[in-house]
Design a protein around this motif. Structure first.
Motif, PDB file in Angstrom:
ATOM      1  N   VAL A  43       0.842  -1.204   0.000  1.00  0.00           N
ATOM      2  CA  VAL A  43       0.000   0.000   0.000  1.00  0.00           C
ATOM      3  C   VAL A  43       0.875   1.251   0.000  1.00  0.00           C
ATOM      4  O   VAL A  43       1.964   1.265   0.559  1.00  0.00           O
ATOM      5  CB  VAL A  43      -0.990   0.016   1.199  1.00  0.00           C
ATOM      6  N   ASP A  44       0.371   2.297  -0.655  1.00  0.00           N
ATOM      7  CA  ASP A  44       1.088   3.562  -0.714  1.00  0.00           C
ATOM      8  C   ASP A  44       0.835   4.421   0.516  1.00  0.00           C
ATOM      9  O   ASP A  44       1.705   5.168   0.955  1.00  0.00           O
ATOM     10  CB  ASP A  44       0.660   4.350  -1.967  1.00  0.00           C
ATOM     11  N   PHE A  45      -0.380   4.342   1.049  1.00  0.00           N
ATOM     12  CA  PHE A  45      -0.777   5.106   2.234  1.00  0.00           C
ATOM     13  C   PHE A  45      -1.496   4.160   3.178  1.00  0.00           C
ATOM     14  O   PHE A  45      -2.206   3.244   2.749  1.00  0.00           O
ATOM     15  CB  PHE A  45      -1.732   6.258   1.870  1.00  0.00           C
ATOM     16  N   LEU A  46      -1.357   4.419   4.478  1.00  0.00           N
ATOM     17  CA  LEU A  46      -2.014   3.564   5.470  1.00  0.00           C
ATOM     18  C   LEU A  46      -2.712   4.447   6.496  1.00  0.00           C
ATOM     19  O   LEU A  46      -2.077   5.278   7.147  1.00  0.00           O
ATOM     20  CB  LEU A  46      -0.983   2.670   6.154  1.00  0.00           C
ATOM     21  N   PHE A  47      -4.013   4.295   6.595  1.00  0.00           N
ATOM     22  CA  PHE A  47      -4.798   5.009   7.599  1.00  0.00           C
ATOM     23  C   PHE A  47      -5.155   4.000   8.677  1.00  0.00           C
ATOM     24  O   PHE A  47      -5.624   2.898   8.372  1.00  0.00           O
ATOM     25  CB  PHE A  47      -6.092   5.574   6.981  1.00  0.00           C
ATOM     26  N   GLN A  48      -4.938   4.375   9.941  1.00  0.00           N
ATOM     27  CA  GLN A  48      -5.283   3.453  11.012  1.00  0.00           C
ATOM     28  C   GLN A  48      -5.869   4.198  12.195  1.00  0.00           C
ATOM     29  O   GLN A  48      -5.534   5.344  12.450  1.00  0.00           O
ATOM     30  CB  GLN A  48      -4.077   2.624  11.438  1.00  0.00           C
ATOM     31  N   GLU A  49      -6.788   3.512  12.875  1.00  0.00           N
ATOM     32  CA  GLU A  49      -7.385   4.114  14.064  1.00  0.00           C
ATOM     33  C   GLU A  49      -7.836   3.051  15.046  1.00  0.00           C
ATOM     34  O   GLU A  49      -8.056   1.896  14.677  1.00  0.00           O
ATOM     35  CB  GLU A  49      -8.526   5.051  13.704  1.00  0.00           C
ATOM     36  N   LYS A  50      -7.941   3.477  16.298  1.00  0.00           N
ATOM     37  CA  LYS A  50      -8.422   2.622  17.373  1.00  0.00           C
ATOM     38  C   LYS A  50      -9.739   3.216  17.834  1.00  0.00           C
ATOM     39  O   LYS A  50      -9.770   4.155  18.621  1.00  0.00           O
ATOM     40  CB  LYS A  50      -7.412   2.563  18.514  1.00  0.00           C
ATOM     41  N   VAL A  51     -10.810   2.676  17.299  1.00  0.00           N
ATOM     42  CA  VAL A  51     -12.143   3.190  17.607  1.00  0.00           C
ATOM     43  C   VAL A  51     -13.144   2.079  17.334  1.00  0.00           C
ATOM     44  O   VAL A  51     -12.959   1.265  16.443  1.00  0.00           O
ATOM     45  CB  VAL A  51     -12.453   4.460  16.771  1.00  0.00           C
ATOM     46  N   SER A  52     -14.202   2.038  18.094  1.00  0.00           N
ATOM     47  CA  SER A  52     -15.231   1.020  17.896  1.00  0.00           C
ATOM     48  C   SER A  52     -15.855   1.158  16.512  1.00  0.00           C
ATOM     49  O   SER A  52     -16.113   2.266  16.047  1.00  0.00           O
ATOM     50  CB  SER A  52     -16.325   1.166  18.956  1.00  0.00           C
ATOM     51  N   GLY A  53     -16.106   0.030  15.882  1.00  0.00           N
ATOM     52  CA  GLY A  53     -16.762   0.044  14.579  1.00  0.00           C
ATOM     53  C   GLY A  53     -18.209   0.471  14.679  1.00  0.00           C
ATOM     54  O   GLY A  53     -18.843   0.816  13.691  1.00  0.00           O
ATOM     55  N   ALA A  54     -18.753   0.445  15.889  1.00  0.00           N
ATOM     56  CA  ALA A  54     -20.156   0.787  16.077  1.00  0.00           C
ATOM     57  C   ALA A  54     -20.405   2.289  16.027  1.00  0.00           C
ATOM     58  O   ALA A  54     -21.522   2.724  15.849  1.00  0.00           O
ATOM     59  CB  ALA A  54     -20.650   0.235  17.412  1.00  0.00           C
ATOM     60  N   THR A  55     -19.358   3.068  16.167  1.00  0.00           N
ATOM     61  CA  THR A  55     -19.525   4.512  16.162  1.00  0.00           C
ATOM     62  C   THR A  55     -19.342   5.079  14.754  1.00  0.00           C
ATOM     63  O   THR A  55     -18.623   4.527  13.944  1.00  0.00           O
ATOM     64  CB  THR A  55     -18.531   5.189  17.128  1.00  0.00           C
ATOM     65  N   GLN A  56     -20.015   6.182  14.498  1.00  0.00           N
ATOM     66  CA  GLN A  56     -19.845   6.844  13.208  1.00  0.00           C
ATOM     67  C   GLN A  56     -18.671   7.797  13.233  1.00  0.00           C
ATOM     68  O   GLN A  56     -18.237   8.272  12.199  1.00  0.00           O
ATOM     69  CB  GLN A  56     -21.119   7.599  12.830  1.00  0.00           C
TER      70      GLN A  56
END
Length: 193
Positions: A28-41
């Motif tokens: 991949v050229d760019f990687l976006f990552q986060e630690k957040v519940s999938g249930a939230t918008q």
């Protein structure tokens, strides 16, 4: 035509390393990552990624559950991606490839999105059943209250309030307790006395 990776874990103590490694393996050229519940918008990195998405880009995820919360969320996301002339691919769900004008892809997306939703609903149902059983057995007490009656900060807040020479705002600032929690405790105190 960029390869964009999206990684999400639900909580701070979960490790995204496996997802990152799999996406780095495909280059991949760019990687976006986060630690957040999938249930939230409220998924800030997803919003940034979608805002930056360009025609011809492909978003890669390890599996659909990393990028969607529900079947409806999946369809809305796919519409946004298609609207920008981009693509979405899942390493686990190999059937998902928006680059092809194939009616089977849309059909499979509907079915698999429904299966994912069913799985989440079954987990919630089993959780509710477990809580109900634990309540019947007297083992479930619910979430531990942050500001119980013996909490040092709350005790201090109540003492300051009883002295009567400070506003609730001042008391909350000094004790670092939210006004809602303070008023809730005050109401409980008045009902018990």
């Amino acid at each position: 035509m960029r390869k964009i990776g999206y990684v999400r874990v639900s909580s701070v103590d979960q490790n995204p390393s496996r997802q990152i490694m799999q996406l780095e393996e495909i280059g991949v050229d760019f990687l976006f990552q986060e630690k957040v519940s999938g249930a939230t918008q409220d998924r800030p990195q997803l919003k940034i990624m979608m805002a930056d998405l360009q025609k011809g880009d492909t978003i890669f995820v390890t599996d659909l559950t990393r990028i969607t919360r529900s079947t409806r969320d999946l369809f809305e996301l796919v519409d946004q991606i298609k609207g920008k002339g981009a693509n979405l691919k899942s390493l686990k769900d190999t059937w998902l490839d928006l680059s092809e004008d194939n009616p089977y892809s849309q059909f499979l997306m509907t079915v698999m999105g429904g299966v994912n939703q069913l799985e989440r609903d079954l987990i919630r149902m089993r959780q509710r059943e477990g809580i109900d059983l634990a309540k019947k057995e007297g083992k479930y007490t619910g979430r531990v209250k942050k500001y119980h009656k013996n909490h040092a900060g709350m005790k201090h807040a109540m003492e300051l309030y009883e002295k009567g020479n400070m506003t609730v705002k001042q008391i909350c600032e000094i004790t670092n307790i939210s006004p809602a929690s303070f008023y809730r405790r005050l109401r409980e105190h008045r009902e018990n006395n």
